[in-house]
Design a protein around this motif. Structure first.
Motif, PDB file in Angstrom:
ATOM      1  N   PHE A  88       0.790  -1.228   0.000  1.00  0.00           N
ATOM      2  CA  PHE A  88       0.000   0.000   0.000  1.00  0.00           C
ATOM      3  C   PHE A  88       0.827   1.284   0.000  1.00  0.00           C
ATOM      4  N   MET A  89       2.064   1.220   0.477  1.00  0.00           N
ATOM      5  CA  MET A  89       2.893   2.426   0.510  1.00  0.00           C
ATOM      6  C   MET A  89       3.870   2.492  -0.664  1.00  0.00           C
ATOM      7  N   LYS A  90       4.620   1.422  -0.865  1.00  0.00           N
ATOM      8  CA  LYS A  90       5.656   1.430  -1.904  1.00  0.00           C
ATOM      9  C   LYS A  90       5.165   0.920  -3.256  1.00  0.00           C
ATOM     10  N   HIS A  91       4.003   0.217  -3.254  1.00  0.00           N
ATOM     11  CA  HIS A  91       3.483  -0.371  -4.504  1.00  0.00           C
ATOM     12  C   HIS A  91       4.597  -1.153  -5.197  1.00  0.00           C
ATOM     13  N   ALA A  92       5.314  -1.944  -4.409  1.00  0.00           N
ATOM     14  CA  ALA A  92       6.546  -2.570  -4.883  1.00  0.00           C
ATOM     15  C   ALA A  92       6.316  -3.575  -6.003  1.00  0.00           C
ATOM     16  N   LEU A  93       5.222  -4.352  -5.945  1.00  0.00           N
ATOM     17  CA  LEU A  93       5.025  -5.387  -6.970  1.00  0.00           C
ATOM     18  C   LEU A  93       4.804  -4.796  -8.361  1.00  0.00           C
ATOM     19  N   PRO A  94       3.841  -3.873  -8.533  1.00  0.00           N
ATOM     20  CA  PRO A  94       3.655  -3.328  -9.883  1.00  0.00           C
ATOM     21  C   PRO A  94       4.834  -2.499 -10.380  1.00  0.00           C
ATOM     22  N   LYS A  95       5.653  -1.967  -9.464  1.00  0.00           N
ATOM     23  CA  LYS A  95       6.837  -1.201  -9.870  1.00  0.00           C
ATOM     24  C   LYS A  95       8.025  -2.105 -10.207  1.00  0.00           C
ATOM     25  N   GLY A  96       7.879  -3.398  -9.939  1.00  0.00           N
ATOM     26  CA  GLY A  96       8.982  -4.314 -10.183  1.00  0.00           C
ATOM     27  C   GLY A  96      10.065  -4.240  -9.132  1.00  0.00           C
ATOM     28  N   GLU A  97       9.718  -3.754  -7.922  1.00  0.00           N
ATOM     29  CA  GLU A  97      10.711  -3.547  -6.871  1.00  0.00           C
ATOM     30  C   GLU A  97      10.519  -4.468  -5.665  1.00  0.00           C
ATOM     31  N   MET A  98       9.525  -5.362  -5.729  1.00  0.00           N
ATOM     32  CA  MET A  98       9.260  -6.232  -4.586  1.00  0.00           C
ATOM     33  C   MET A  98      10.377  -7.264  -4.439  1.00  0.00           C
ATOM     34  N   MET A  99      10.812  -7.462  -3.194  1.00  0.00           N
ATOM     35  CA  MET A  99      11.886  -8.403  -2.899  1.00  0.00           C
ATOM     36  C   MET A  99      11.363  -9.538  -2.023  1.00  0.00           C
ATOM     37  N   HIS A 100      11.900 -10.719  -2.235  1.00  0.00           N
ATOM     38  CA  HIS A 100      11.596 -11.868  -1.385  1.00  0.00           C
ATOM     39  C   HIS A 100      12.915 -12.517  -0.994  1.00  0.00           C
ATOM     40  N   ARG A 101      13.283 -12.363   0.254  1.00  0.00           N
ATOM     41  CA  ARG A 101      14.536 -12.924   0.790  1.00  0.00           C
ATOM     42  C   ARG A 101      15.737 -12.579  -0.095  1.00  0.00           C
ATOM     43  N   GLY A 102      15.802 -11.295  -0.472  1.00  0.00           N
ATOM     44  CA  GLY A 102      16.940 -10.797  -1.227  1.00  0.00           C
ATOM     45  C   GLY A 102      16.851 -10.971  -2.723  1.00  0.00           C
ATOM     46  N   LYS A 103      15.773 -11.581  -3.214  1.00  0.00           N
ATOM     47  CA  LYS A 103      15.617 -11.791  -4.653  1.00  0.00           C
ATOM     48  C   LYS A 103      14.444 -10.964  -5.164  1.00  0.00           C
ATOM     49  N   ARG A 104      14.633 -10.297  -6.301  1.00  0.00           N
ATOM     50  CA  ARG A 104      13.560  -9.473  -6.864  1.00  0.00           C
ATOM     51  C   ARG A 104      12.478 -10.363  -7.451  1.00  0.00           C
ATOM     52  N   VAL A 105      11.234  -9.984  -7.206  1.00  0.00           N
ATOM     53  CA  VAL A 105      10.084 -10.698  -7.761  1.00  0.00           C
ATOM     54  C   VAL A 105       9.844 -10.174  -9.168  1.00  0.00           C
ATOM     55  N   ASP A 106      10.065 -11.020 -10.163  1.00  0.00           N
ATOM     56  CA  ASP A 106       9.952 -10.625 -11.568  1.00  0.00           C
ATOM     57  C   ASP A 106       8.703 -11.249 -12.178  1.00  0.00           C
ATOM     58  N   THR A 107       7.633 -10.462 -12.275  1.00  0.00           N
ATOM     59  CA  THR A 107       6.374 -11.004 -12.810  1.00  0.00           C
ATOM     60  C   THR A 107       6.457 -11.311 -14.303  1.00  0.00           C
ATOM     61  N   SER A 108       7.439 -10.735 -15.003  1.00  0.00           N
ATOM     62  CA  SER A 108       7.591 -11.045 -16.428  1.00  0.00           C
ATOM     63  C   SER A 108       8.107 -12.465 -16.639  1.00  0.00           C
ATOM     64  N   ALA A 109       8.548 -13.123 -15.558  1.00  0.00           N
ATOM     65  CA  ALA A 109       9.014 -14.510 -15.667  1.00  0.00           C
ATOM     66  C   ALA A 109       7.856 -15.486 -15.841  1.00  0.00           C
ATOM     67  N   ILE A 110       6.636 -15.044 -15.553  1.00  0.00           N
ATOM     68  CA  ILE A 110       5.473 -15.944 -15.655  1.00  0.00           C
ATOM     69  C   ILE A 110       5.120 -16.132 -17.125  1.00  0.00           C
ATOM     70  N   ARG A 111       5.260 -17.353 -17.607  1.00  0.00           N
ATOM     71  CA  ARG A 111       4.986 -17.668 -19.006  1.00  0.00           C
ATOM     72  C   ARG A 111       4.058 -18.866 -19.171  1.00  0.00           C
ATOM     73  N   ASN A 112       4.027 -19.740 -18.184  1.00  0.00           N
ATOM     74  CA  ASN A 112       3.335 -21.023 -18.326  1.00  0.00           C
ATOM     75  C   ASN A 112       2.075 -21.136 -17.483  1.00  0.00           C
ATOM     76  N   VAL A 113       1.713 -20.066 -16.797  1.00  0.00           N
ATOM     77  CA  VAL A 113       0.552 -20.077 -15.904  1.00  0.00           C
ATOM     78  C   VAL A 113      -0.534 -19.191 -16.492  1.00  0.00           C
ATOM     79  N   ALA A 114      -1.708 -19.765 -16.741  1.00  0.00           N
ATOM     80  CA  ALA A 114      -2.838 -18.990 -17.254  1.00  0.00           C
ATOM     81  C   ALA A 114      -3.340 -18.050 -16.159  1.00  0.00           C
ATOM     82  N   LEU A 115      -3.774 -16.868 -16.545  1.00  0.00           N
ATOM     83  CA  LEU A 115      -4.159 -15.830 -15.574  1.00  0.00           C
ATOM     84  C   LEU A 115      -5.593 -15.370 -15.794  1.00  0.00           C
TER      85      LEU A 115
END
Length: 425
Positions: free
Chosen positions: A315-342
């Protein structure tokens, strides 16, 4: 200290609630002449309203003992198949008729935002005839000893990944509201790592993927206050003698106060209508009120670290849509999703997650093929109607099941996509 005073106040009210319950039973006793008068019914009604208003509501039951499969009754058994300190994974095991073809397997990730997973009872009930359902049953943080460690947003994501591993290949995941962000993050991390247990499809419903779009009152609060304000004003320690004594939490009663203040006039009118139903002996109206508020007023504590990290990240940093969200030191890259229907689902009148906030997942998941994505906007429903109620049963649930059947990896079956009464893309 404030939490302890709240507990002491509840304890002090116990004899008054007991007395009110005894008097209510007396005024409802058929041997009491006053029972058959307007005065007697009004007294009984007032006493019940008082008792229910001062009661502590425990965790409700799902109570789903039966469903219909191929238009025939089938028994349902609730079973814990995976456990961690802060979550049980429940399986609604169905007694399938002989020769019944395999149904899609769903992991339903319930919100961890104050209410219990039973808030999705209607969601599970609508999907059960056509799907194998597993649901996250989050544990009240006040019931978890501090010796079991902390639980934050990173742990939440780890739990989702572990549950998908436990359920195996060709699982379909559904995130309702709050878990849309951690579920999307979990799937992105799994795709980045080439995980073979990545789900076949992902359904996000009424979730805060990008709260910069059509911000609601809930979003505005997080925008106007610094994180320290939340830490200083809503975080408290669990009082003795609860199992989670001294655990830092965001208490359920504070969350409930926030929920109710958003629509306080409606809740006050509902209490008045309940009183009137009781006086008029309108059993159906009174029972509907009891059923709704037995669920709505049952709340759970959240760990402080999970709540604060979620507020800051989502709610403050909007990290996921900005491509800045981190999980245990690794960036969460939503562009990596290729095989999962949405599949994304929104409600036209949603005042919790504004229209467009969930659909933003379609934008940030840039590499999902067009024939593996779909968005549906359900007209004339608010936040609750996105996952419950008649329109969910009639319009949304069939789309979720059909989408899963279409994109299942082990047993694909062509499904004609028909959109009525809504917008799809």
């Amino acid at each position: 200290m404030f939490y302890q005073l709240y507990e002491m106040n509840h304890a002090a009210m116990v004899p008054f609630r007991a007395a009110a319950d005894v008097m209510r039973l007396a005024y409802r006793n058929p041997l009491n002449p006053l029972t058959h008068t307007v005065f007697g019914r009004a007294m009984a009604a007032g006493l019940e309203v008082f008792e229910r208003a001062t009661r502590r509501y425990g965790k409700p039951e799902f109570g789903l003992a039966e469903t219909l499969i191929d238009d025939r009754p089938a028994a349902v058994r609730e079973k814990i198949v995976w456990q961690k300190p802060f979550c049980d994974l429940l399986h609604f095991e169905r007694a399938l008729p002989a020769g019944h073809a395999p149904d899609p397997k769903f992991l339903v990730v319930a919100p961890m935002s104050g209410h219990y997973a039973t808030l999705l009872r209607g969601t599970v009930e609508a999907l059960l005839p056509s799907a194998e359902i597993y649901i996250t049953d989050w544990i009240d943080a006040r019931m978890v000893p501090v010796t079991d460690g902390n639980f934050d947003l990173d742990d939440y994501i780890d739990y989702v990944i572990e549950m998908l591993h436990h359920l195996g290949p060709d699982t379909h995941v559904i995130a309702v509201c709050q878990p849309s962000v951690p579920v999307l993050a979990a799937v992105a991390l799994m795709e980045s790592n080439g995980d073979p247990f990545v789900p076949s499809s992902m359904t996000l419903m009424g979730g805060p993927i990008d709260t910069r779009i059509n911000p609601t009152a809930v979003n505005a609060l997080a925008e106007t206050k610094p994180l320290d304000w939340f830490r200083d004003n809503v975080i408290m320690n669990v009082p003795w003698p609860q199992p989670g004594f001294m655990r830092a939490v965001y208490p359920g009663f504070l969350q409930l106060s926030g929920f109710m203040s958003m629509n306080l006039d409606r809740h006050m009118i509902a209490q008045k209508d309940f009183f009137v139903h009781l006086v008029k002996n309108d059993g159906d109206g009174a029972e509907k009120h009891r059923d709704f508020y037995d669920e709505y007023l049952a709340v759970m504590d959240l760990t402080a670290e999970f709540y604060l990290q979620t507020v800051e990240t989502v709610f403050m940093k909007h990290a996921l849509p900005k491509g800045e969200m981190m999980h245990r030191g690794k960036r969460v890259d939503t562009s990596a999703i290729r095989n999962v229907a949405l599949l994304t689902v929104e409600g036209e009148n949603d005042d919790i997650s504004g229209v467009g906030q969930t659909a933003a997942a379609q934008t940030i998941c840039t590499n999902i093929p067009d024939d593996m994505r779909m968005h549906f906007l359900q007209p004339d429903v608010g936040h609750y109607g996105v996952f419950n109620g008649s329109r969910f049963r009639r319009e949304i649930a069939p789309r979720i099941v059909n989408f899963a059947r279409e994109h299942g990896r082990t047993s694909k079956s062509p499904v004609k996509r028909v959109i009525k009464g809504g917008k799809a893309g």
